[in-house]
Structures are given as C-alpha cells and as structure tokens.
Design a protein around this motif. Sequence first.
Motif, PDB file in Angstrom:
ATOM      1  N   VAL A  36       6.221   0.231  17.881  1.00  7.22           N
ATOM      2  CA  VAL A  36       4.920  -0.025  17.672  1.00  7.22           C
ATOM      3  C   VAL A  36       3.780   0.619  16.874  1.00  7.22           C
ATOM      4  O   VAL A  36       4.246   1.721  16.168  1.00  7.22           O
ATOM      5  CB  VAL A  36       4.354   0.608  19.171  1.00  7.22           C
ATOM      6  N   ILE A  37       3.002  -0.123  16.231  1.00  7.52           N
ATOM      7  CA  ILE A  37       2.065   0.458  15.140  1.00  7.52           C
ATOM      8  C   ILE A  37       0.905   1.282  15.973  1.00  7.52           C
ATOM      9  O   ILE A  37       0.204   0.740  16.978  1.00  7.52           O
ATOM     10  CB  ILE A  37       1.789  -0.694  14.513  1.00  7.52           C
ATOM     11  N   ASP A  38       0.773   2.575  15.445  1.00  8.93           N
ATOM     12  CA  ASP A  38      -0.273   3.323  15.971  1.00  8.93           C
ATOM     13  C   ASP A  38      -1.552   2.940  15.001  1.00  8.93           C
ATOM     14  O   ASP A  38      -1.569   2.763  13.806  1.00  8.93           O
ATOM     15  CB  ASP A  38       0.083   4.746  15.815  1.00  8.93           C
ATOM     16  N   TYR A  39      -2.799   3.326  15.485  1.00  5.87           N
ATOM     17  CA  TYR A  39      -4.107   3.203  14.745  1.00  5.87           C
ATOM     18  C   TYR A  39      -4.758   4.136  14.965  1.00  5.87           C
ATOM     19  O   TYR A  39      -5.013   4.834  16.000  1.00  5.87           O
ATOM     20  CB  TYR A  39      -4.594   1.832  15.057  1.00  5.87           C
ATOM     21  N   LEU A  40      -5.604   4.505  13.952  1.00  2.00           N
ATOM     22  CA  LEU A  40      -6.654   5.558  13.879  1.00  2.00           C
ATOM     23  C   LEU A  40      -7.699   5.061  13.008  1.00  2.00           C
ATOM     24  O   LEU A  40      -7.378   4.928  11.596  1.00  2.00           O
ATOM     25  CB  LEU A  40      -5.920   6.931  13.559  1.00  2.00           C
TER      26      LEU A  40
ATOM     27  N   ILE B 271      -9.337   2.900   8.186  1.00  2.00           N
ATOM     28  CA  ILE B 271      -8.449   2.434   9.086  1.00  2.00           C
ATOM     29  C   ILE B 271      -7.194   2.880   8.537  1.00  2.00           C
ATOM     30  O   ILE B 271      -6.846   2.697   7.621  1.00  2.00           O
ATOM     31  CB  ILE B 271      -8.484   1.082   9.473  1.00  2.00           C
ATOM     32  N   LEU B 272      -6.502   3.775   9.600  1.00  2.00           N
ATOM     33  CA  LEU B 272      -5.260   4.068   9.296  1.00  2.00           C
ATOM     34  C   LEU B 272      -4.114   3.611  10.354  1.00  2.00           C
ATOM     35  O   LEU B 272      -4.684   3.409  11.469  1.00  2.00           O
ATOM     36  CB  LEU B 272      -5.063   5.744   9.211  1.00  2.00           C
ATOM     37  N   ARG B 273      -2.885   3.421   9.958  1.00  3.27           N
ATOM     38  CA  ARG B 273      -1.902   3.010  11.023  1.00  3.27           C
ATOM     39  C   ARG B 273      -0.591   3.773  10.342  1.00  3.27           C
ATOM     40  O   ARG B 273      -0.261   3.946   9.273  1.00  3.27           O
ATOM     41  CB  ARG B 273      -1.567   1.464  10.867  1.00  3.27           C
ATOM     42  N   ASP B 274       0.441   3.740  11.387  1.00 10.04           N
ATOM     43  CA  ASP B 274       1.692   4.130  11.319  1.00 10.04           C
ATOM     44  C   ASP B 274       2.649   3.552  12.100  1.00 10.04           C
ATOM     45  O   ASP B 274       2.220   3.163  13.480  1.00 10.04           O
ATOM     46  CB  ASP B 274       1.553   5.807  11.598  1.00 10.04           C
ATOM     47  N   LEU B 275       3.823   2.970  11.777  1.00  8.82           N
ATOM     48  CA  LEU B 275       4.775   2.585  12.403  1.00  8.82           C
ATOM     49  C   LEU B 275       5.559   3.506  13.113  1.00  8.82           C
ATOM     50  O   LEU B 275       6.075   4.171  12.522  1.00  8.82           O
ATOM     51  CB  LEU B 275       5.626   1.516  11.531  1.00  8.82           C
ATOM     52  N   ASN B 276       5.591   3.615  14.557  1.00  8.22           N
ATOM     53  CA  ASN B 276       6.490   4.361  15.206  1.00  8.22           C
ATOM     54  C   ASN B 276       7.817   4.009  15.203  1.00  8.22           C
ATOM     55  O   ASN B 276       8.109   2.801  15.611  1.00  8.22           O
ATOM     56  CB  ASN B 276       5.707   4.480  16.584  1.00  8.22           C
ATOM     57  N   GLY B 277       8.811   4.660  14.486  1.00  9.38           N
ATOM     58  CA  GLY B 277      10.199   4.420  14.280  1.00  9.38           C
ATOM     59  C   GLY B 277      10.884   4.391  15.511  1.00  9.38           C
ATOM     60  O   GLY B 277      11.752   3.453  15.540  1.00  9.38           O
TER      61      GLY B 277
ATOM     62  N   ASN C 240       0.632  -1.013   0.068  1.00  7.64           N
ATOM     63  CA  ASN C 240      -0.043   0.186  -0.054  1.00  7.64           C
ATOM     64  C   ASN C 240       0.989   1.268   0.085  1.00  7.64           C
ATOM     65  O   ASN C 240       1.599   1.639   0.983  1.00  7.64           O
ATOM     66  CB  ASN C 240      -0.893   0.042   1.253  1.00  7.64           C
ATOM     67  N   ASP C 241       0.683   1.974  -0.886  1.00  4.95           N
ATOM     68  CA  ASP C 241       1.544   3.205  -1.135  1.00  4.95           C
ATOM     69  C   ASP C 241       0.822   4.627  -1.014  1.00  4.95           C
ATOM     70  O   ASP C 241       0.818   5.645  -1.327  1.00  4.95           O
ATOM     71  CB  ASP C 241       2.349   3.371  -2.586  1.00  4.95           C
ATOM     72  N   LEU C 242      -0.535   4.497  -0.186  1.00  5.35           N
ATOM     73  CA  LEU C 242      -1.419   5.677   0.024  1.00  5.35           C
ATOM     74  C   LEU C 242      -0.812   6.183   1.500  1.00  5.35           C
ATOM     75  O   LEU C 242      -1.124   5.743   2.445  1.00  5.35           O
ATOM     76  CB  LEU C 242      -2.568   5.264  -0.193  1.00  5.35           C
ATOM     77  N   ASP C 243      -0.647   7.540   1.277  1.00  7.00           N
ATOM     78  CA  ASP C 243      -0.445   8.289   2.589  1.00  7.00           C
ATOM     79  C   ASP C 243      -1.671   9.213   3.108  1.00  7.00           C
ATOM     80  O   ASP C 243      -1.942   9.888   2.012  1.00  7.00           O
ATOM     81  CB  ASP C 243       0.766   9.065   2.823  1.00  7.00           C
ATOM     82  N   PHE C 244      -2.106   8.967   3.984  1.00  8.10           N
ATOM     83  CA  PHE C 244      -3.293   9.973   4.522  1.00  8.10           C
ATOM     84  C   PHE C 244      -2.729  10.961   5.621  1.00  8.10           C
ATOM     85  O   PHE C 244      -2.649  10.691   6.756  1.00  8.10           O
ATOM     86  CB  PHE C 244      -4.531   9.007   5.187  1.00  8.10           C
ATOM     87  N   SER C 245      -2.653  12.076   5.159  1.00  6.80           N
ATOM     88  CA  SER C 245      -1.904  13.228   5.852  1.00  6.80           C
ATOM     89  C   SER C 245      -3.059  13.791   6.666  1.00  6.80           C
ATOM     90  O   SER C 245      -3.975  14.573   6.230  1.00  6.80           O
ATOM     91  CB  SER C 245      -1.143  14.015   4.862  1.00  6.80           C
ATOM     92  N   ILE C 246      -2.799  14.218   8.054  1.00  8.33           N
ATOM     93  CA  ILE C 246      -3.806  15.041   8.820  1.00  8.33           C
ATOM     94  C   ILE C 246      -2.668  16.030   9.703  1.00  8.33           C
ATOM     95  O   ILE C 246      -1.675  15.633  10.090  1.00  8.33           O
ATOM     96  CB  ILE C 246      -4.503  13.917   9.842  1.00  8.33           C
ATOM     97  N   SER C 247      -3.319  17.349   9.503  1.00 13.85           N
ATOM     98  CA  SER C 247      -2.598  18.248  10.281  1.00 13.85           C
ATOM     99  C   SER C 247      -3.247  19.221  11.095  1.00 13.85           C
ATOM    100  O   SER C 247      -3.927  19.708  10.611  1.00 13.85           O
ATOM    101  CB  SER C 247      -1.676  19.007   9.371  1.00 13.85           C
ATOM    102  N   PHE C 248      -3.127  19.369  12.319  1.00 14.95           N
ATOM    103  CA  PHE C 248      -3.736  20.241  13.145  1.00 14.95           C
ATOM    104  C   PHE C 248      -2.819  20.991  14.105  1.00 14.95           C
ATOM    105  O   PHE C 248      -1.676  20.405  14.369  1.00 14.95           O
ATOM    106  CB  PHE C 248      -4.679  19.749  14.241  1.00 14.95           C
TER     107      PHE C 248
ATOM    108  N   SER D 209      -2.084  14.493  14.044  1.00 12.99           N
ATOM    109  CA  SER D 209      -1.158  14.788  12.849  1.00 12.99           C
ATOM    110  C   SER D 209      -0.114  13.771  12.738  1.00 12.99           C
ATOM    111  O   SER D 209       0.673  13.459  13.580  1.00 12.99           O
ATOM    112  CB  SER D 209      -0.443  16.390  13.246  1.00 12.99           C
ATOM    113  N   ASN D 210       0.031  13.440  11.318  1.00 13.77           N
ATOM    114  CA  ASN D 210       0.762  12.211  10.834  1.00 13.77           C
ATOM    115  C   ASN D 210       0.474  12.055   9.549  1.00 13.77           C
ATOM    116  O   ASN D 210      -0.593  12.196   9.000  1.00 13.77           O
ATOM    117  CB  ASN D 210       0.542  11.172  11.749  1.00 13.77           C
ATOM    118  N   ASN D 211       1.468  11.343   8.914  1.00 17.33           N
ATOM    119  CA  ASN D 211       1.517  10.983   7.605  1.00 17.33           C
ATOM    120  C   ASN D 211       0.967   9.508   7.689  1.00 17.33           C
ATOM    121  O   ASN D 211       2.033   8.545   7.865  1.00 17.33           O
ATOM    122  CB  ASN D 211       2.654  11.100   6.559  1.00 17.33           C
TER     123      ASN D 211
END
Length: 155
Positions: free
Chosen positions: A146-150, A136-142, A104-112, A122-124
């Motif tokens: 840990v994987i974060d989920y939204l 469902i969005l997720r991000d690997l915390n480098g 999956n190469d889609l980034d969902f960018s949120i910024s507040f 706020s994250n990509n």
Amino acid sequence: MKKIIFMPILFCIFLLNIAGTCCDDDTMATAVAKDATPVVNTINNGTWKITYFFDDNSNKTSLFSGHTFTFGSNTILTANKEVTVYSGNWSVLQSDVVDYNSGNDLDFSISFSSPDHLVQLSNNWDVFERTTTRVILRDLNGGTGVIDYLTFEKN
C-alpha cells in the motif's frame, strides 16, 4: 504482385502503431527534480499544516488537527499544537536507492521520538509533488504494498 507490395506496407503500419503505444503514460502530476534545493527552499518558508495523512490503509489526517509545522534551516522540525511544542528532525536528500519511483530520487526524511501520533510521520518519504504552497510525500509500504501519503500545505 499487388500482394507483395501491400504486405510490407501493412507490416510497416503495424510496427508504427506498436511503436506509438510504447510510451509511459503514467507520468507524475508535477515532476520533481533530483535537486533537493527547491524542495528545501519551499518547505523552509513559513508554517505548514498536514492536510492529508494516509497510513496503514487508513486516513489519519484528524490526528494532526490544530498542529502547525515549521521546518527550520538547521534541520530542526517543530510541531506546535496550542502551547505545546514538539521537536524532531527533517532533511531532503538525493537518494541513490532504486525504488518504485525511479523518476524521483529525493527522500524527505522526518523523525520524531514522541508523542506517538508524530512518531507515525517518521519515515524516509519520496517527494511526489511540490508547489509553492503544497508538498506531497509518499512511501510504498513494503510489507503490504500500500502507498502511504503525507501532504503538507502552507498556512
């Protein structure tokens, strides 16, 4: 003579068995295409609420109780809670960054920029799963691995 014939047959069976186990069994629940348009069209439709937010190894969903989110067609993101309205930005773009989610190469960018609980969103994010009523969005915390989920669900 029988051993000479039996050994190559046994070897072929062994190779077929090994080849059959070399597939990727870790597929996503719902594959998300590399085209941003379906995700944008889904999220542009109606208002949304956060039904799950897992960040920094902790469930923070309750921070968003009573909030509704509207993803405007002009990349303006509004968060409403009662009579208070907060504005941010959002976008969905194809990413050229190689990451842990190579399917999956889609980034969902949120910024507040404020308040603090919205800034935490706020994250990509990587688009992990999409239906007509849930994203469902997720991000690997480098730093921690840990994987974060939204998760947004349609109101």
